[in-house]
Design a protein around this motif. Structure first.
Motif, PDB file in Angstrom:
ATOM      1  N   PHE A 327      30.301  52.514  54.177  1.00 32.01           N
ATOM      2  CA  PHE A 327      30.266  52.474  53.006  1.00 32.01           C
ATOM      3  C   PHE A 327      29.602  50.894  52.065  1.00 32.01           C
ATOM      4  O   PHE A 327      29.171  51.276  51.081  1.00 32.01           O
ATOM      5  N   GLY A 328      29.899  50.151  52.658  1.00 32.20           N
ATOM      6  CA  GLY A 328      28.060  49.138  51.941  1.00 32.20           C
ATOM      7  C   GLY A 328      27.106  49.170  52.447  1.00 32.20           C
ATOM      8  O   GLY A 328      25.657  48.506  51.355  1.00 32.20           O
ATOM      9  N   TRP A 329      26.941  49.511  53.848  1.00 28.55           N
ATOM     10  CA  TRP A 329      25.797  49.472  54.170  1.00 28.55           C
ATOM     11  C   TRP A 329      25.269  51.171  54.308  1.00 28.55           C
ATOM     12  O   TRP A 329      24.030  51.434  53.178  1.00 28.55           O
ATOM     13  N   ALA A 330      25.541  51.690  55.099  1.00 24.68           N
ATOM     14  CA  ALA A 330      25.307  52.735  56.314  1.00 24.68           C
ATOM     15  C   ALA A 330      25.216  54.352  54.203  1.00 24.68           C
ATOM     16  O   ALA A 330      24.288  54.597  54.445  1.00 24.68           O
ATOM     17  N   PHE A 331      25.926  54.095  53.545  1.00 27.90           N
ATOM     18  CA  PHE A 331      26.579  55.231  52.391  1.00 27.90           C
ATOM     19  C   PHE A 331      24.924  54.976  51.415  1.00 27.90           C
ATOM     20  O   PHE A 331      24.712  55.850  50.844  1.00 27.90           O
ATOM     21  N   PHE A 383      53.196  51.688  47.128  1.00 27.05           N
ATOM     22  CA  PHE A 383      53.062  51.296  46.156  1.00 27.05           C
ATOM     23  C   PHE A 383      52.460  50.266  45.469  1.00 27.05           C
ATOM     24  O   PHE A 383      51.458  50.656  44.705  1.00 27.05           O
ATOM     25  N   VAL A 384      51.850  48.748  46.300  1.00 30.13           N
ATOM     26  CA  VAL A 384      50.430  48.697  46.611  1.00 30.13           C
ATOM     27  C   VAL A 384      49.788  49.295  46.430  1.00 30.13           C
ATOM     28  O   VAL A 384      48.317  49.668  45.576  1.00 30.13           O
ATOM     29  N   GLY A 385      49.149  50.269  47.448  1.00 25.11           N
ATOM     30  CA  GLY A 385      47.964  50.455  47.708  1.00 25.11           C
ATOM     31  C   GLY A 385      48.124  52.113  45.948  1.00 25.11           C
ATOM     32  O   GLY A 385      46.993  52.274  46.191  1.00 25.11           O
ATOM     33  N   ALA A 386      49.091  52.378  45.867  1.00 27.79           N
ATOM     34  CA  ALA A 386      48.918  52.917  44.005  1.00 27.79           C
ATOM     35  C   ALA A 386      48.510  52.434  43.260  1.00 27.79           C
ATOM     36  O   ALA A 386      47.159  53.039  42.806  1.00 27.79           O
ATOM     37  N   GLY A 387      48.404  50.867  43.255  1.00 28.87           N
ATOM     38  CA  GLY A 387      47.702  50.442  42.328  1.00 28.87           C
ATOM     39  C   GLY A 387      46.085  50.048  42.212  1.00 28.87           C
ATOM     40  O   GLY A 387      45.473  50.432  41.946  1.00 28.87           O
ATOM     41  N   VAL A 388      46.477  49.493  43.651  1.00 31.09           N
ATOM     42  CA  VAL A 388      44.613  49.946  44.640  1.00 31.09           C
ATOM     43  C   VAL A 388      44.196  50.511  43.778  1.00 31.09           C
ATOM     44  O   VAL A 388      42.363  50.753  43.892  1.00 31.09           O
ATOM     45  N   ASN A 389      44.228  52.139  44.687  1.00 33.29           N
ATOM     46  CA  ASN A 389      44.039  53.413  43.780  1.00 33.29           C
ATOM     47  C   ASN A 389      43.908  53.599  42.698  1.00 33.29           C
ATOM     48  O   ASN A 389      42.330  54.231  42.349  1.00 33.29           O
ATOM     49  N   PHE A 390      44.475  52.922  41.847  1.00 32.19           N
ATOM     50  CA  PHE A 390      44.424  53.017  40.803  1.00 32.19           C
ATOM     51  C   PHE A 390      43.060  52.035  40.412  1.00 32.19           C
ATOM     52  O   PHE A 390      42.149  52.373  39.232  1.00 32.19           O
ATOM     53  N   LEU A 391      42.921  51.307  40.493  1.00 30.52           N
ATOM     54  CA  LEU A 391      41.564  50.168  40.628  1.00 30.52           C
ATOM     55  C   LEU A 391      40.560  51.325  40.818  1.00 30.52           C
ATOM     56  O   LEU A 391      38.945  50.749  40.315  1.00 30.52           O
ATOM     57  N   LEU A 392      40.482  51.307  42.178  1.00 32.68           N
ATOM     58  CA  LEU A 392      39.067  51.585  42.687  1.00 32.68           C
ATOM     59  C   LEU A 392      38.972  53.144  42.153  1.00 32.68           C
ATOM     60  O   LEU A 392      37.984  52.615  42.120  1.00 32.68           O
ATOM     61  N   GLY A 393      39.319  53.819  40.884  1.00 36.70           N
ATOM     62  CA  GLY A 393      39.136  55.411  40.327  1.00 36.70           C
ATOM     63  C   GLY A 393      38.558  54.422  39.483  1.00 36.70           C
ATOM     64  O   GLY A 393      37.476  54.906  38.708  1.00 36.70           O
ATOM     65  N   ALA A 394      38.868  53.729  38.447  1.00 34.45           N
ATOM     66  CA  ALA A 394      38.253  52.970  37.513  1.00 34.45           C
ATOM     67  C   ALA A 394      36.947  52.092  38.004  1.00 34.45           C
ATOM     68  O   ALA A 394      36.119  52.426  37.129  1.00 34.45           O
ATOM     69  N   ALA A 395      36.799  51.878  39.245  1.00 38.31           N
ATOM     70  CA  ALA A 395      35.206  51.108  39.408  1.00 38.31           C
ATOM     71  C   ALA A 395      34.867  51.842  39.883  1.00 38.31           C
ATOM     72  O   ALA A 395      33.803  52.063  39.651  1.00 38.31           O
ATOM     73  N   VAL A 396      35.012  52.514  40.517  1.00 33.67           N
ATOM     74  CA  VAL A 396      34.488  54.362  40.914  1.00 33.67           C
ATOM     75  C   VAL A 396      33.734  54.942  39.940  1.00 33.67           C
ATOM     76  O   VAL A 396      32.427  55.222  39.342  1.00 33.67           O
ATOM     77  N   LEU A 397      34.159  54.451  38.335  1.00 34.53           N
ATOM     78  CA  LEU A 397      33.851  55.137  36.650  1.00 34.53           C
ATOM     79  C   LEU A 397      32.872  54.421  36.670  1.00 34.53           C
ATOM     80  O   LEU A 397      32.382  54.283  36.215  1.00 34.53           O
ATOM     81  N   HIS A 398      32.595  53.251  36.490  1.00 33.40           N
ATOM     82  CA  HIS A 398      32.591  51.977  36.040  1.00 33.40           C
ATOM     83  C   HIS A 398      31.395  51.974  36.492  1.00 33.40           C
ATOM     84  O   HIS A 398      29.851  51.989  36.752  1.00 33.40           O
ATOM     85  N   MET A 399      31.078  51.819  37.950  1.00 34.12           N
ATOM     86  CA  MET A 399      30.590  51.749  38.860  1.00 34.12           C
ATOM     87  C   MET A 399      28.937  52.890  39.444  1.00 34.12           C
ATOM     88  O   MET A 399      27.836  52.671  39.116  1.00 34.12           O
ATOM     89  N   GLN A 400      29.659  54.179  38.799  1.00 36.23           N
ATOM     90  CA  GLN A 400      28.843  55.171  39.178  1.00 36.23           C
ATOM     91  C   GLN A 400      28.679  55.281  40.434  1.00 36.23           C
ATOM     92  O   GLN A 400      27.898  56.387  41.163  1.00 36.23           O
ATOM     93  N   LEU A 402      30.528  54.936  44.935  1.00 37.41           N
ATOM     94  CA  LEU A 402      32.147  54.951  45.913  1.00 37.41           C
ATOM     95  C   LEU A 402      31.675  54.148  46.326  1.00 37.41           C
ATOM     96  O   LEU A 402      33.117  53.357  47.188  1.00 37.41           O
ATOM     97  N   GLY A 403      30.751  54.322  47.001  1.00 38.00           N
ATOM     98  CA  GLY A 403      30.205  53.274  48.097  1.00 38.00           C
ATOM     99  C   GLY A 403      30.901  51.094  48.598  1.00 38.00           C
ATOM    100  O   GLY A 403      31.847  51.248  48.701  1.00 38.00           O
ATOM    101  N   VAL A 404      30.417  50.528  47.136  1.00 40.34           N
ATOM    102  CA  VAL A 404      31.042  49.430  46.880  1.00 40.34           C
ATOM    103  C   VAL A 404      31.573  49.082  46.642  1.00 40.34           C
ATOM    104  O   VAL A 404      33.076  48.569  47.561  1.00 40.34           O
ATOM    105  N   PRO A 405      32.989  50.284  45.875  1.00 41.94           N
ATOM    106  CA  PRO A 405      33.816  49.795  45.606  1.00 41.94           C
ATOM    107  C   PRO A 405      35.656  50.572  47.122  1.00 41.94           C
ATOM    108  O   PRO A 405      36.171  49.401  47.255  1.00 41.94           O
ATOM    109  N   VAL A 406      34.632  51.139  47.796  1.00 44.06           N
ATOM    110  CA  VAL A 406      35.837  50.842  48.588  1.00 44.06           C
ATOM    111  C   VAL A 406      34.981  49.935  49.888  1.00 44.06           C
ATOM    112  O   VAL A 406      35.938  49.401  50.738  1.00 44.06           O
ATOM    113  N   ALA A 407      34.248  49.802  49.597  1.00 46.42           N
ATOM    114  CA  ALA A 407      33.452  48.291  50.869  1.00 46.42           C
ATOM    115  C   ALA A 407      34.172  47.430  50.593  1.00 46.42           C
ATOM    116  O   ALA A 407      34.388  46.741  51.524  1.00 46.42           O
TER     117      ALA A 407
END
Length: 433
Positions: A327-331, A383-400, A402-407
């Motif tokens: 996600f951080g390189w090949a993507f 439960f913690v994974g749910a919170g991380v996915n909220f943060l990931l979704g916000a990061a994907v929206l902010h950064m436009q 999905l590669g870097v947030p997942v990486a």
């Protein structure tokens, strides 16, 4: 050389044979876990087409950023439901493994089928939440059942065999998406998720309770298992297991959930049509699944040879490298589709780290609290994974993107390397009664 082979064959012949009930019970648990994996991954595969249709009906534009954000929120709700599945553990310790296992399968099957009737994102979210409650309990109960029902000399490999079912479910979901999904759409995919009802009925009718649970149940004075696993005797191993499972869930689910969307984006960027992009995502998911199945099968022998803690460390390092590289390189490569898919196989192999928990967790707790401990530790991570996915979704929206947030979730596995030394090493120990 000949003597070595003869000795190995003799050891294999001395393994305790499985009786009919143990075989039927394993295949019931494996089938439930397979269909659990299929059900879980159906959502990831149909995420884009389902939300593209349902978002406008719910008053939102179906832009890529909105699809990514809504997908993360719905998946987080699914994980919250998954986290609430800890309720199944005490029920299984009180009423038996097979009855409660069947109930979990019945729950996730019915509400996955109902997801096909969704007319807006709110309905889809409710159905996925309740399906998550059922899906979350299946792993804990299937893992507990196999650990208790199989003979001591076979249960470790049984844990690896069992875990392959979840990723066989990924492969099955990919195959269904390649055929049914492409031709009949996302609603038909959710309808296939209702099939496990049949497995639940067969488990109720044909599978007996493990003798270990029957003996423990007959002589156990009723206690509060949740209070016991958080008490002085088990507190440290419970919380360490919770942290390690949380890390595994954050990393693998971030990669697995976003993998189809990432492949579709890369395939579209490479000039493929919509249907070809979906097929490519299905093939990539199949490759990821094959890699994970191989990782599950390779893990028990490694854990027996070098120990549980060192094995988990190897798999965590592999996860960190493969998530960052995919996600951080090949993507972001100009022609990144092929390298991304190649790294998915590696990510899949080390994603087999979940097989260790099926082997290791039952070894850390006695029979009277085993299902509760397994369910609690897995639920905490969700439960913690749910919170991380909220943060990931916000990061994907902010950064436009999905590669870097997942990486960045690769960092969780680096943290895990510092936690592993605090876990108990159970190599060579028998399952506690």
């Amino acid at each position: 050389m000949m003597n070595t082979l003869t000795d190995r064959n003799a050891v294999a012949r001395r393994r305790t044979p499985l009786n009919r009930s143990q075989i039927a019970g394993f295949w019931g648990a494996w089938a439930g876990w397979t269909l659990d994996g299929m059900d879980s991954f159906i959502y990831a595969l149909v995420l884009t087409p389902a939300l593209t249709e349902l978002l406008p009906r719910s008053g939102f534009a179906a832009t890529p950023s909105n699809v990514g954000l809504a997908g993360s929120i719905l998946f987080a709700l699914f994980l919250v439901g998954w986290g609430l599945s800890f309720i199944w553990g005490p029920l299984a310790d009180r009423f038996g493994r097979t009855k409660v296992l069947a109930a979990t399968i019945f729950t996730f099957a019915i509400f996955t089928g109902l997801a096909a009737t969704s007319t807006n994102v709110w309905q889809l979210g409710i159905y996925r939440f309740i399906a998550g409650v059922g899906i979350g309990g299946e792993w804990a109960l299937a893992g507990t059942y196999v650990a208790e029902a199989w003979p001591e000399d076979r249960r470790k490999m049984g844990a690896g065999y069992l875990q392959t079912g979840y990723y066989a479910g990924f492969f099955l979901a990919a195959a269904l998406n390649y055929t049914i999904g492409v031709h009949f759409g996302w609603r038909a995919m959710f309808l296939t998720g209702a099939v496990p009802v049949v497995v639940a009925i067969l488990i109720l009718l044909r599978v007996k309770e493990p003798e270990k649970w029957q003996k423990a149940d007959a002589k156990t004075v009723r206690v509060k298992p949740l209070r016991e696993i958080l008490g002085a005797a088990y507190r440290r191993r419970t919380w360490v297991a919770c942290i390690l499972l949380t890390i595994a869930i954050i990393g693998l689910w971030a990669g697995a959930v976003y993998e189809p969307s990432a492949v579709i984006q890369l395939a579209t960027r490479a000039g493929m049509s919509k249907s070809d992009s979906i097929r490519t995502a299905s093939l990539a998911t199949g490759l990821l699944s094959i890699g994970t199945i191989l990782g599950c099968l390779a893990l028990p022998p490694m854990a027996e040879r070098i120990g549980r803690k060192k094995t988990l460390a190897v798999y965590f390092v592999g996860m960190a490298i493969s998530i960052a590289a995919s996600f951080g390189w090949a993507f972001y490569l100009p022609n990144g589709l092929a390298p991304f898919i190649a790294w998915l196989f590696v990510l899949g192999f080390f994603g087999g780290n979940f097989a260790l928990f099926s082997l290791w967790l039952p070894e850390q707790f006695e029979t009277r609290v085993r299902a509760t401990a397994f369910a609690f530790c897995t639920s905490f991570g969700r439960f913690v994974g749910a919170g991380v996915n909220f943060l990931l979704g916000a990061a994907v929206l902010h950064m436009q993107t999905l590669g870097v947030p997942v990486a960045l979730t690769a960092l969780a596995f680096v943290l895990g390397l510092f936690v592993i030394p605090f876990a108990p090493e159970t190599k060579g120990e028998t399952l506690p009664q």
